[in-house]
Design an enzyme around this catalytic site. Structure first.
Site, PDB file in Angstrom:
ATOM      1  N   HIS A 138       5.679  10.171   3.354  1.00 32.98           N
ATOM      2  CA  HIS A 138       4.707  10.067   2.255  1.00 32.98           C
ATOM      3  C   HIS A 138       4.109  11.427   1.885  1.00 32.98           C
ATOM      4  CE1 HIS A 138       4.073   5.513   3.087  1.00 32.98           C
ATOM      5  NE2 HIS A 138       5.161   5.752   2.413  1.00 32.98           N
TER       6      HIS A 138
ATOM      7  N   ASP B 167      -1.267  14.119   7.516  1.00 33.84           N
ATOM      8  CA  ASP B 167      -1.930  15.145   8.335  1.00 33.84           C
ATOM      9  C   ASP B 167      -0.885  15.916   9.152  1.00 33.84           C
ATOM     10  OD1 ASP B 167      -2.751  12.380  10.374  1.00 33.84           O
ATOM     11  OD2 ASP B 167      -1.462  14.017  11.053  1.00 33.84           O
TER      12      ASP B 167
HETATM   13  C1  LIG Z   1       0.138  -2.253  -1.088  1.00 38.61           C
HETATM   14  C2  LIG Z   1       1.599  -2.635  -1.008  1.00 38.61           C
HETATM   15  C3  LIG Z   1       1.829  -4.085  -1.194  1.00 38.61           C
HETATM   16  N1  LIG Z   1       2.342  -1.850  -2.028  1.00 38.61           N
HETATM   17  C4  LIG Z   1       3.511  -1.288  -1.698  1.00 38.61           C
HETATM   18  O1  LIG Z   1       4.042  -1.429  -0.619  1.00 38.61           O
HETATM   19  C5  LIG Z   1       4.092  -0.423  -2.770  1.00 38.61           C
HETATM   20  C6  LIG Z   1       4.885  -1.285  -3.780  1.00 38.61           C
HETATM   21  C7  LIG Z   1       6.020  -1.986  -3.185  1.00 38.61           C
HETATM   22  C8  LIG Z   1       7.256  -1.466  -3.016  1.00 38.61           C
HETATM   23  N2  LIG Z   1       8.064  -2.415  -2.436  1.00 38.61           N
HETATM   24  C9  LIG Z   1       7.354  -3.542  -2.246  1.00 38.61           C
HETATM   25  C10 LIG Z   1       7.733  -4.774  -1.667  1.00 38.61           C
HETATM   26  C11 LIG Z   1       6.799  -5.764  -1.604  1.00 38.61           C
HETATM   27  C12 LIG Z   1       5.496  -5.511  -2.114  1.00 38.61           C
HETATM   28  C13 LIG Z   1       5.120  -4.269  -2.663  1.00 38.61           C
HETATM   29  C14 LIG Z   1       6.052  -3.297  -2.717  1.00 38.61           C
HETATM   30  N3  LIG Z   1       4.925   0.609  -2.173  1.00 38.61           N
HETATM   31  C15 LIG Z   1       5.095   1.759  -2.886  1.00 38.61           C
HETATM   32  O2  LIG Z   1       4.638   1.954  -3.992  1.00 38.61           O
HETATM   33  C16 LIG Z   1       5.949   2.831  -2.205  1.00 38.61           C
HETATM   34  C17 LIG Z   1       5.122   4.084  -1.866  1.00 38.61           C
HETATM   35  C18 LIG Z   1       4.023   3.793  -0.946  1.00 38.61           C
HETATM   36  C19 LIG Z   1       3.372   5.090  -0.458  1.00 38.61           C
HETATM   37  C20 LIG Z   1       1.946   5.228  -0.956  1.00 38.61           C
HETATM   38  N4  LIG Z   1       1.279   6.323  -0.271  1.00 38.61           N
HETATM   39  C21 LIG Z   1       0.611   6.212   0.860  1.00 38.61           C
HETATM   40  N5  LIG Z   1       0.033   7.291   1.480  1.00 38.61           N
HETATM   41  C22 LIG Z   1       0.041   8.583   0.814  1.00 38.61           C
HETATM   42  C23 LIG Z   1      -1.314   8.893   0.303  1.00 38.61           C
HETATM   43  C24 LIG Z   1      -2.264   9.243   1.363  1.00 38.61           C
HETATM   44  O3  LIG Z   1      -1.868   9.172   2.526  1.00 38.61           O
HETATM   45  O4  LIG Z   1      -3.401   9.586   0.977  1.00 38.61           O
HETATM   46  S1  LIG Z   1       0.520   4.643   1.602  1.00 38.61           S
HETATM   47  C25 LIG Z   1      -0.643   4.754   2.915  1.00 38.61           C
HETATM   48  O5  LIG Z   1      -0.940   3.419   3.260  1.00 38.61           O
HETATM   49  C26 LIG Z   1       0.057   2.954   4.160  1.00 38.61           C
HETATM   50  C27 LIG Z   1      -0.505   2.015   5.169  1.00 38.61           C
HETATM   51  O6  LIG Z   1      -1.383   2.688   5.914  1.00 38.61           O
HETATM   52  P1  LIG Z   1      -1.326   2.647   7.539  1.00 38.61           P
HETATM   53  O7  LIG Z   1      -0.866   3.982   7.978  1.00 38.61           O
HETATM   54  O8  LIG Z   1      -0.595   1.470   8.042  1.00 38.61           O
HETATM   55  O9  LIG Z   1      -2.889   2.527   7.794  1.00 38.61           O
HETATM   56  P2  LIG Z   1      -3.793   1.205   7.680  1.00 38.61           P
HETATM   57  O10 LIG Z   1      -5.185   1.690   7.566  1.00 38.61           O
HETATM   58  O11 LIG Z   1      -3.255   0.277   6.676  1.00 38.61           O
HETATM   59  O12 LIG Z   1      -3.575   0.510   9.122  1.00 38.61           O
HETATM   60  C28 LIG Z   1      -3.960   1.208  10.285  1.00 38.61           C
HETATM   61  C29 LIG Z   1      -3.416   0.384  11.452  1.00 38.61           C
HETATM   62  O13 LIG Z   1      -3.672   1.121  12.641  1.00 38.61           O
HETATM   63  C30 LIG Z   1      -4.290   0.267  13.584  1.00 38.61           C
HETATM   64  N6  LIG Z   1      -5.190   1.104  14.396  1.00 38.61           N
HETATM   65  C31 LIG Z   1      -6.450   1.522  14.083  1.00 38.61           C
HETATM   66  N7  LIG Z   1      -6.928   2.311  15.082  1.00 38.61           N
HETATM   67  C32 LIG Z   1      -5.948   2.386  16.034  1.00 38.61           C
HETATM   68  C33 LIG Z   1      -5.837   3.030  17.312  1.00 38.61           C
HETATM   69  N8  LIG Z   1      -6.844   3.755  17.806  1.00 38.61           N
HETATM   70  N9  LIG Z   1      -4.687   2.892  18.003  1.00 38.61           N
HETATM   71  C34 LIG Z   1      -3.645   2.127  17.517  1.00 38.61           C
HETATM   72  N10 LIG Z   1      -3.683   1.494  16.294  1.00 38.61           N
HETATM   73  C35 LIG Z   1      -4.824   1.627  15.582  1.00 38.61           C
HETATM   74  C36 LIG Z   1      -5.028  -0.804  12.792  1.00 38.61           C
HETATM   75  O14 LIG Z   1      -5.114  -1.959  13.556  1.00 38.61           O
HETATM   76  C37 LIG Z   1      -4.098  -0.983  11.580  1.00 38.61           C
HETATM   77  O15 LIG Z   1      -3.103  -1.951  11.857  1.00 38.61           O
HETATM   78  C38 LIG Z   1       0.691   4.151   4.790  1.00 38.61           C
HETATM   79  O16 LIG Z   1       2.002   4.160   4.346  1.00 38.61           O
HETATM   80  C39 LIG Z   1      -0.100   5.322   4.202  1.00 38.61           C
HETATM   81  O17 LIG Z   1       0.700   6.431   4.032  1.00 38.61           O
HETATM   82  N11 LIG Z   1       6.955   3.307  -3.105  1.00 38.61           N
HETATM   83  C40 LIG Z   1       7.973   2.506  -3.466  1.00 38.61           C
HETATM   84  O18 LIG Z   1       8.074   1.381  -3.080  1.00 38.61           O
HETATM   85  O19 LIG Z   1       8.894   3.144  -4.276  1.00 38.61           O
HETATM   86  C41 LIG Z   1      10.043   2.353  -4.712  1.00 38.61           C
HETATM   87  C42 LIG Z   1      10.977   2.175  -3.538  1.00 38.61           C
HETATM   88  C43 LIG Z   1      11.423   0.915  -3.157  1.00 38.61           C
HETATM   89  C44 LIG Z   1      12.345   0.774  -2.113  1.00 38.61           C
HETATM   90  C45 LIG Z   1      12.799   1.865  -1.402  1.00 38.61           C
HETATM   91  C46 LIG Z   1      12.325   3.085  -1.786  1.00 38.61           C
HETATM   92  C47 LIG Z   1      11.381   3.240  -2.855  1.00 38.61           C
END
Ligand SMILES: CC(C)NC(=O)[C@H](Cc1c[nH]c2ccccc12)NC(=O)[C@H](CCCC/N=C(/NCCC(=O)O)S[C@H]1O[C@H](COP(=O)(O)OP(=O)(O)OC[C@H]2O[C@@H](n3cnc4c(N)ncnc43)[C@H](O)[C@@H]2O)[C@@H](O)[C@H]1O)NC(=O)OCc1ccccc1
Length: 230
Positions: free
Chosen positions: A111, A96
């Site tokens: 991202h 955003d």
């Molecule tokens: C699911 C996970 C296990 N999978 C991965 O991590 C994968 C694979 C992987 C790579 N390395 C690994 C190592 C181990 C395991 C897996 C992997 N990663 C990838 O594929 C990445 C690419 C990942 C990107 C995917 N695209 C997104 N978004 C775009 C789309 C879109 O936005 O529509 S990911 C998307 O989810 C991610 C997590 O989301 P969050 O922002 O954390 O949101 P979430 O809802 O999860 O949590 C919200 C938090 O806020 C808190 N909250 C809520 N309200 C409030 C509030 N009011 N105030 C404060 N806090 C609050 C909550 O308590 C909560 O904790 C963000 O990154 C977000 O962008 N690419 C990659 O690794 O390429 C190679 C590489 C390797 C090394 C170095 C370079 C490259």
């Protein structure tokens, strides 16, 4: 001069009215991640994926930056005006534009950006102007190969060199509103710790990375971030 790196996630935009991904009624509760956030999903059904991002773009003008976005922008601008002797690198996982609308000058969108398109035909990066569909021609090459300029799972995030340099030379690393589940962002706290930085988490609830931080403060970003910046 203190070097500060701030990482934000969907939680920082929650109180502006944007869904997070993993919360109860979050995005992944409404959409299948494989369909709308993977290259395979795009190949399988590009129309479905375009509709997902067109909807996100449609909703964005109806929400506004909150006190957390504004506090971070004020910190950045006070540093730019040399009122604070420090250096700030703002990295966001969010697609955003709320950091920019709050006044932050150079957030790193690791991202991608909802208002950017990418042509898989001629590799052009284009400003988004109207809803994009599978038959929307690329303004520079005319091919129908436009995709959202968003980093999907399995794809390399943007500006990783700049991000790595900042993390390995920072004094303070602050993570705001992220679940610490998705890599490489979830590994940034360890990179900052390896550079002996002080690591602080500001999050609504315990995250997958909480134990990796020196300090963790739980609560809504609109309360914690202004207090932290003060
Ligand atoms: C699911 C996970 C296990 N999978 C991965 O991590 C994968 C694979 C992987 C790579 N390395 C690994 C190592 C181990 C395991 C897996 C992997 N990663 C990838 O594929 C990445 C690419 C990942 C990107 C995917 N695209 C997104 N978004 C775009 C789309 C879109 O936005 O529509 S990911 C998307 O989810 C991610 C997590 O989301 P969050 O922002 O954390 O949101 P979430 O809802 O999860 O949590 C919200 C938090 O806020 C808190 N909250 C809520 N309200 C409030 C509030 N009011 N105030 C404060 N806090 C609050 C909550 O308590 C909560 O904790 C963000 O990154 C977000 O962008 N690419 C990659 O690794 O390429 C190679 C590489 C390797 C090394 C170095 C370079 C490259």
């Amino acid at each position: 001069m203190k070097k500060i790196v701030v990482l934000t996630g969907a939680g920082v935009s929650k109180e502006s009215g944007l869904d997070t991904f993993r919360d109860a009624n979050g995005i992944w509760a409404k959409y299948n991640m494989e369909d709308v956030c993977t290259p395979e999903g795009f190949r399988r059904n590009p129309q479905k994926l375009h509709e997902f991002y067109n909807k996100l773009r449609q909703d964005l003008p109806n929400v506004h930056p909150n006190a957390a976005h504004i506090a971070l922008a004020e910190l950045g601008n006070a540093i730019e005006r040399k009122q604070i002797e420090a250096q700030l690198t703002l990295i966001t996982q969010n697609i955003d534009d709320l950091h920019e609308r709050a006044g932050s000058k150079h957030p790193i969108h690791m991202h991608g950006d909802l208002y950017q398109l990418w042509c898989c035909g001629c590799d052009a990066k284009l400003e988004w102007h109207q809803a994009c569909f599978i038959d929307t021609p690329c303004p520079s090459c005319g091919q129908n190969k436009l995709r959202p300029d968003i980093v999907w799972f399995g794809e390399m995030p943007y500006d990783m060199d700049k991000i790595q340099t900042a993390l390995l030379s920072c004094d303070i690393f602050v993570s705001i509103g992220t679940s610490g589940v998705v890599y490489p962002a979830a590994g940034f706290v360890q990179m900052a710790s390896s550079a002996h930085a002080k690591t602080i988490e500001l999050n609504l609830e315990i995250s997958a990375g909480t134990s990796l931080f020196n300090e963790s403060f739980l609560g809504p970003a609109t309360q914690l971030v202004p207090q932290f910046v003060e």
